[in-house]
Design a protein around this motif. Structure first.
Motif, PDB file in Angstrom:
ATOM      1  N   MET A 192       0.843  -1.193   0.000  1.00  0.00           N
ATOM      2  CA  MET A 192       0.000   0.000   0.000  1.00  0.00           C
ATOM      3  C   MET A 192       0.879   1.244   0.000  1.00  0.00           C
ATOM      4  O   MET A 192       1.865   1.303   0.731  1.00  0.00           O
TER       5      MET A 192
ATOM      6  N   SER B  89      -3.473  -1.957   7.957  1.00  0.00           N
ATOM      7  CA  SER B  89      -3.556  -1.117   6.756  1.00  0.00           C
ATOM      8  C   SER B  89      -2.971   0.262   7.024  1.00  0.00           C
ATOM      9  O   SER B  89      -2.235   0.813   6.194  1.00  0.00           O
TER      10      SER B  89
ATOM     11  N   ALA C   9       0.405   2.003   5.369  1.00  0.00           N
ATOM     12  CA  ALA C   9       0.326   3.302   4.714  1.00  0.00           C
ATOM     13  C   ALA C   9       1.224   4.351   5.368  1.00  0.00           C
ATOM     14  O   ALA C   9       1.269   5.493   4.914  1.00  0.00           O
TER      15      ALA C   9
ATOM     16  N   GLU D 257      -8.981  -5.478   4.568  1.00  0.00           N
ATOM     17  CA  GLU D 257      -8.194  -4.443   3.886  1.00  0.00           C
ATOM     18  C   GLU D 257      -9.075  -3.467   3.112  1.00  0.00           C
ATOM     19  O   GLU D 257      -8.693  -2.310   2.899  1.00  0.00           O
ATOM     20  N   HIS D 258     -10.261  -3.933   2.666  1.00  0.00           N
ATOM     21  CA  HIS D 258     -11.180  -3.017   1.989  1.00  0.00           C
ATOM     22  C   HIS D 258     -11.668  -1.935   2.947  1.00  0.00           C
ATOM     23  O   HIS D 258     -11.827  -0.772   2.564  1.00  0.00           O
TER      24      HIS D 258
ATOM     25  N   SER E  38      -8.572   0.491   3.681  1.00  0.00           N
ATOM     26  CA  SER E  38      -8.269   1.514   2.672  1.00  0.00           C
ATOM     27  C   SER E  38      -9.290   2.640   2.702  1.00  0.00           C
ATOM     28  O   SER E  38      -8.940   3.812   2.507  1.00  0.00           O
TER      29      SER E  38
END
Length: 255
Positions: free
Chosen positions: A1, A27, A31, A227-228, A231
């Motif tokens: 990511m 996540s 990031a 993870e959806h 994000s």
């Protein structure tokens, strides 16, 4: 990511040891954010999540607390501030496994427990963190709600109804706290292949008939992944001109 632009400090993931919360915490780390994990009882899981975050070369801290206990929440937030110096994002990912019952068969004790954790717990976290976000010049709340907010799933009232109260709370924060550069948004979470979905599937509550009927309601004929949600949470945490909004991450549930 791809790394995002985060201020100094950490994202606080409340419920970071849960099935979806784990994915959200990792996540954010992927990031480029440091992460504080607030959990109630799943210490070993929280430790594993923290180890995964540290493997990504990000700082991780663990903080045990019962979100229904105001004093315990305040102590945990004080620990986070001492460890990281700042909280720039608060993600609400806490919540019990939701028993699937018609509203007419929902007992008072279960009803009150759902509200104590989802609504009163979120209230305690906001009350404890809001002064810090104000003092720091702003920040962001990201609430994990339910896709049932826009299309009612049968027997899922103990999730949808308390989270609907929090949807109103989120809009109130956005309205009243925007002058302090504090934003608040919500993710309407669909069926995610983690946490509660896996637990209720294991129990047989979500059987093949349930799966078949639910997938008929999805534009994308597959379940979501943590993870959806992660994000989407990162987008809401980093786009500083989005507030008071909902983003539906559910594979097109009910379209």
């Amino acid at each position: 990511m791809q790394a995002a632009a985060f201020p100094q400090g950490a994202v606080l993931v409340v419920g970071g040891s849960g099935g979806i919360g784990q994915g959200v915490a990792k996540s954010f780390a992927a990031a480029g954010a440091d992460v504080a994990i607030l959990y109630r009882s799943k210490h070993e899981i929280a430790q594993r999540v923290a180890a995964d975050i540290r493997a990504l070369q990000r700082k991780a801290s663990l903080h045990a607390s019962d979100v229904t206990d105001a004093a315990a929440v305040r102590r945990a937030i004080a620990e986070v501030m001492a460890e990281h110096g700042r909280i720039h994002t608060v993600v609400w990912a806490a919540g019990p496994v939701v028993e699937q019952l018609p509203l007419a068969e929902t007992g008072e004790a279960l009803w009150k427990r759902s509200f104590d954790i989802e609504v009163h717990g979120f209230y305690q976290v906001v009350q404890a963190t809001l002064p810090h976000l104000r003092a720091q010049g702003g920040g962001s709340y990201v609430h994990l709600g339910s896709a049932g907010h826009v299309y009612w799933p049968p027997k899922d009232g103990l999730s949808v109804i308390p989270k609907a109260a929090n949807e109103a709370f989120i809009k109130g924060i956005a309205k009243e706290e925007g002058r302090y550069n504090i934003r608040a948004n919500s993710i309407l979470v669909g069926v995610i292949e983690a946490g509660m979905f896996l637990e209720l599937s294991r129990r047989g509550v979500f059987d093949q008939q349930w799966i078949d009927e639910t997938q008929k309601m999805l534009c994308l004929k597959r379940w979501g992944q943590p993870e959806h949600i992660g994000s989407a949470a990162i987008f809401l945490a980093t786009n500083d001109y989005v507030t008071g909004q909902q983003i539906n991450v559910s594979g097109g549930f009910g379209v």
